[in-house]
Design an enzyme around this catalytic site. Structure first.
Site, PDB file in Angstrom:
ATOM      1  N   HIS A 145       0.853  -1.192   0.000  1.00 22.86           N
ATOM      2  CA  HIS A 145       0.000   0.000   0.000  1.00 22.86           C
ATOM      3  C   HIS A 145       0.878   1.227   0.000  1.00 22.86           C
ATOM      4  O   HIS A 145       1.940   1.227   0.624  1.00 22.86           O
ATOM      5  CB  HIS A 145      -0.920   0.009   1.231  1.00 22.86           C
TER       6      HIS A 145
ATOM      7  N   ASP B  27      -7.946  -5.435  -0.033  1.00 17.93           N
ATOM      8  CA  ASP B  27      -8.431  -6.273  -1.126  1.00 17.93           C
ATOM      9  C   ASP B  27      -8.061  -7.741  -0.969  1.00 17.93           C
ATOM     10  O   ASP B  27      -8.577  -8.590  -1.688  1.00 17.93           O
ATOM     11  CB  ASP B  27      -7.880  -5.742  -2.460  1.00 17.93           C
TER      12      ASP B  27
HETATM   13  N1  CMC Z   1       4.112  -7.668  -4.953  1.00 20.45           N
HETATM   14  C1  CMC Z   1       5.460  -7.622  -5.145  1.00 20.45           C
HETATM   15  N2  CMC Z   1       6.223  -6.529  -4.980  1.00 20.45           N
HETATM   16  C2  CMC Z   1       5.598  -5.414  -4.578  1.00 20.45           C
HETATM   17  C3  CMC Z   1       4.208  -5.356  -4.366  1.00 20.45           C
HETATM   18  C4  CMC Z   1       3.461  -6.547  -4.560  1.00 20.45           C
HETATM   19  N3  CMC Z   1       2.146  -6.558  -4.356  1.00 20.45           N
HETATM   20  N4  CMC Z   1       3.855  -4.109  -3.990  1.00 20.45           N
HETATM   21  C5  CMC Z   1       4.982  -3.383  -3.982  1.00 20.45           C
HETATM   22  N5  CMC Z   1       6.046  -4.172  -4.341  1.00 20.45           N
HETATM   23  C6  CMC Z   1       7.452  -3.770  -4.377  1.00 20.45           C
HETATM   24  C7  CMC Z   1       7.756  -2.885  -5.579  1.00 20.45           C
HETATM   25  O1  CMC Z   1       8.159  -3.668  -6.697  1.00 20.45           O
HETATM   26  C8  CMC Z   1       8.866  -2.009  -5.042  1.00 20.45           C
HETATM   27  O2  CMC Z   1      10.041  -2.793  -5.014  1.00 20.45           O
HETATM   28  P1  CMC Z   1      11.492  -2.079  -5.233  1.00 20.45           P
HETATM   29  O3  CMC Z   1      11.642  -1.091  -4.116  1.00 20.45           O
HETATM   30  O4  CMC Z   1      12.469  -3.204  -5.179  1.00 20.45           O
HETATM   31  O5  CMC Z   1      11.436  -1.436  -6.588  1.00 20.45           O
HETATM   32  C9  CMC Z   1       8.466  -1.792  -3.588  1.00 20.45           C
HETATM   33  O6  CMC Z   1       7.693  -2.940  -3.231  1.00 20.45           O
HETATM   34  C10 CMC Z   1       7.644  -0.502  -3.346  1.00 20.45           C
HETATM   35  O7  CMC Z   1       6.477  -0.569  -4.151  1.00 20.45           O
HETATM   36  P2  CMC Z   1       5.896   0.627  -5.035  1.00 20.45           P
HETATM   37  O8  CMC Z   1       5.315   0.060  -6.300  1.00 20.45           O
HETATM   38  O9  CMC Z   1       6.937   1.693  -5.184  1.00 20.45           O
HETATM   39  O10 CMC Z   1       4.762   1.167  -4.096  1.00 20.45           O
HETATM   40  P3  CMC Z   1       3.595   2.131  -4.524  1.00 20.45           P
HETATM   41  O11 CMC Z   1       3.270   2.909  -3.307  1.00 20.45           O
HETATM   42  O12 CMC Z   1       3.928   2.879  -5.759  1.00 20.45           O
HETATM   43  O13 CMC Z   1       2.409   1.129  -4.909  1.00 20.45           O
HETATM   44  C11 CMC Z   1       0.644  -0.419  -4.678  1.00 20.45           C
HETATM   45  C12 CMC Z   1       1.469   0.685  -4.002  1.00 20.45           C
HETATM   46  C13 CMC Z   1      -0.571  -0.729  -3.820  1.00 20.45           C
HETATM   47  C14 CMC Z   1       0.166   0.058  -6.061  1.00 20.45           C
HETATM   48  C15 CMC Z   1       1.545  -1.677  -4.831  1.00 20.45           C
HETATM   49  O14 CMC Z   1       1.925  -2.150  -3.560  1.00 20.45           O
HETATM   50  C16 CMC Z   1       0.850  -2.774  -5.607  1.00 20.45           C
HETATM   51  O15 CMC Z   1       0.898  -2.779  -6.844  1.00 20.45           O
HETATM   52  N6  CMC Z   1       0.166  -3.747  -4.898  1.00 20.45           N
HETATM   53  C17 CMC Z   1      -0.601  -4.776  -5.574  1.00 20.45           C
HETATM   54  C18 CMC Z   1      -1.919  -4.208  -6.042  1.00 20.45           C
HETATM   55  C19 CMC Z   1      -2.889  -3.985  -4.892  1.00 20.45           C
HETATM   56  O16 CMC Z   1      -3.083  -4.853  -4.062  1.00 20.45           O
HETATM   57  N7  CMC Z   1      -3.546  -2.813  -4.896  1.00 20.45           N
HETATM   58  C20 CMC Z   1      -4.577  -2.477  -3.908  1.00 20.45           C
HETATM   59  C21 CMC Z   1      -4.207  -1.316  -3.037  1.00 20.45           C
HETATM   60  S1  CMC Z   1      -5.305  -1.193  -1.612  1.00 20.45           S
HETATM   61  C22 CMC Z   1      -6.811  -0.697  -2.252  1.00 20.45           C
HETATM   62  C23 CMC Z   1      -6.822   0.725  -2.613  1.00 20.45           C
HETATM   63  O17 CMC Z   1      -6.927   1.579  -1.699  1.00 20.45           O
HETATM   64  O18 CMC Z   1      -6.739   1.016  -3.812  1.00 20.45           O
END
Ligand code: CMC
Length: 428
Positions: free
Chosen positions: A307, A364
């Site tokens: 998140h 989720d």
């Molecule tokens: N599986 C594997 N790796 C992950 C995941 C995941 N679900 N989420 C984040 N990472 C890794 C990402 O690759 C990055 O790694 P590195 O630092 O080595 O490059 C690190 O963790 C930080 O992630 P980020 O993508 O920079 O984080 P963000 O804040 O931009 O994205 C997120 C947040 C929710 C989009 C992301 O965690 C994600 O894609 N999760 C899966 C989709 C999901 O479950 N979304 C629902 C969110 S909750 C409902 C809502 O409020 O929308």
């Protein structure tokens, strides 16, 4: 009074005022930065940018805190209802008996849809994605309410638009489902609760009323409570941004549905089920799946994990996890996907990759299993999220206008070509 911040660049020093929120969050006010220095800030994804000051929802992602108008999500989940939370989020205080009854009745009275909207539903192909239908039909409501396309954010007309949207989004969702099933529209029953009426419009058949199981009705209501607001997420920011051009509320929330649809936001609840079914039906070893999610060379993610804001746990996920069991028990369902989800959570929570990046189950992760047990089809999951989020979107839209916010118009750092002469096509 807070301490000011300073920015120093090219020998010049600029003092920037700071704003301290009621929970001591500090914002540096850069509204004069460009005018005084010619510089802008750069923050793709807005992870460090406060786009507004808001009184509605408070999140402390490090401590796993979520509060609507100062009330903790744990207490609201236990003691409140979706209608009461909707009132709270919109109006800022918990309603007394008569306020709640009036609010509830206003919403109940607006549950029907104009009969001509049947033509709009009939116009969609049978396999149309429900989120596309929902967004279109919210905009279609504008066509049937042309006298309400104003940007007033208080008064009787505004209250009417609010009742219409919160009520009709549920009817549109149920009608979307029935259209996909080739079934006729089921009129609302004003004697039922908001969530009970939704279940009735989804699942009742002519002369065969859907029997509402209290645990199921309570679970749907809880799902809506947990999704009712979440401060400046992608879809809420979208609603604010669209509304900042003084677009009407119908089209602003329709845009919010588009933003919510993506799998990184509300679409993740459906993506979690796809992931669990893939693991189940293909017999994938959980450790192999987790390894794939860690591998930067492929697109696999552990859906329902991570998140932008929560870095210790998502309190909504904790609450849902405990309720999934009671619903499955009431419905006598033994879902193998639940066991896979539990095991997957265990594996990930002990894996250095996830631990070091503070990746925990989000709302989720368990909500899909709950919705699936209730009989909501997977492609309707994100529609359920949108129904729940409506009070938050509307309240943020209203707050944005009440602050008389300027139109949202970010800037950019241009990295393209410098001026070059046009070359006629024969010389290229
Ligand atoms: N599986 C594997 N790796 C992950 C995941 C995941 N679900 N989420 C984040 N990472 C890794 C990402 O690759 C990055 O790694 P590195 O630092 O080595 O490059 C690190 O963790 C930080 O992630 P980020 O993508 O920079 O984080 P963000 O804040 O931009 O994205 C997120 C947040 C929710 C989009 C992301 O965690 C994600 O894609 N999760 C899966 C989709 C999901 O479950 N979304 C629902 C969110 S909750 C409902 C809502 O409020 O929308």
């Amino acid at each position: 009074m807070s301490e000011n911040a300073f920015i120093e660049y090219d020998g010049n020093k600029l003092e920037l005022e700071t704003m301290i929120g009621s929970e001591n969050e500090i914002g540096v006010d850069i509204t004069q930065l460009r005018a005084k220095t010619g510089m802008i800030t750069l923050d793709p994804g807005y992870g460090n940018t406060g786009s507004c000051a808001s009184d509605i929802t408070y999140i402390d992602g490090d401590k796993g805190i979520l509060r609507y108008r100062g009330y903790s999500i744990e207490e609201l989940a236990e003691k409140s209802t979706f209608m009461e939370c909707a009132f709270l989020i919109l109006k800022g205080h918990l309603p007394n008996h008569s306020e709640l009854a009036e609010f509830d009745q206003g919403i109940s009275e607006q549950a029907g849809l104009h009969y001509s909207m049947k033509n709009n539903f009939d116009g969609f192909p049978a396999n149309a994605p429900p989120m596309a239908i929902l967004s279109s039909m919210l905009n279609t409501l504008a066509c049937y309410n042309t006298e309400l396309l104003m940007t007033e954010h208080e008064g009787e007309a505004f209250e009417l638009v609010v009742s219409k949207i919160i009520s009709k989004v549920r009817t549109i969702a149920a009608w979307t489902y029935r259209t996909s099933q080739g079934r006729a529209y089921m009129p609302p029953n004003p004697n039922l609760s908001y969530s009970g009426n939704f279940l009735h419009m989804m699942f009742s058949q002519p002369f065969d009323e859907y029997k509402i199981i209290p645990e199921v009705e309570a679970a749907v209501d809880l799902f809506f409570v947990l999704h009712a607001d979440h401060e400046q997420n992608c879809s809420t920011s979208t609603v604010r941004m669209v509304g900042s051009s003084r677009a009407n509320l119908f089209s602003s929330v329709a845009a919010g549905v588009g933003a919510l649809w993506g799998p990184l936001h509300g679409g993740a609840n459906a993506a979690v089920i796809d992931m669990l079914e893939n693991i189940h039906s293909n017999g994938i070893k959980l450790s192999d799946y987790v390894d794939a999610a860690k591998d930067k060379n492929n697109d696999t993610k552990l859906m329902g994990f991570g998140h932008r804001v929560y870095k210790s746990f998502d309190p909504r996920a904790k609450i849902l996890k405990t309720h999934v069991d009671s619903v499955l028990e009431a419905l006598k369902i033994d879902d193998p996907l639940l066991n896979i989800a539990r095991e997957l959570e265990e594996v990930a929570l002990h894996d250095e990759y996830f631990v070091s990046r503070n990746l925990y189950p989000n709302v989720d992760f368990y909500s899909g299993i709950l919705l699936k047990a209730i009989g909501i089809p997977v492609d309707m999951f994100t529609v359920m999220f949108a129904i729940g989020r409506m009070p938050g979107w509307i309240s943020n839209w209203r707050e944005m206008l009440s602050h008389n916010q300027r139109i949202c118009r970010p800037r950019q750092v241009y990295t393209g070509e410098n001026l070059r002469p046009y070359v006629s096509i024969s010389d290229r």
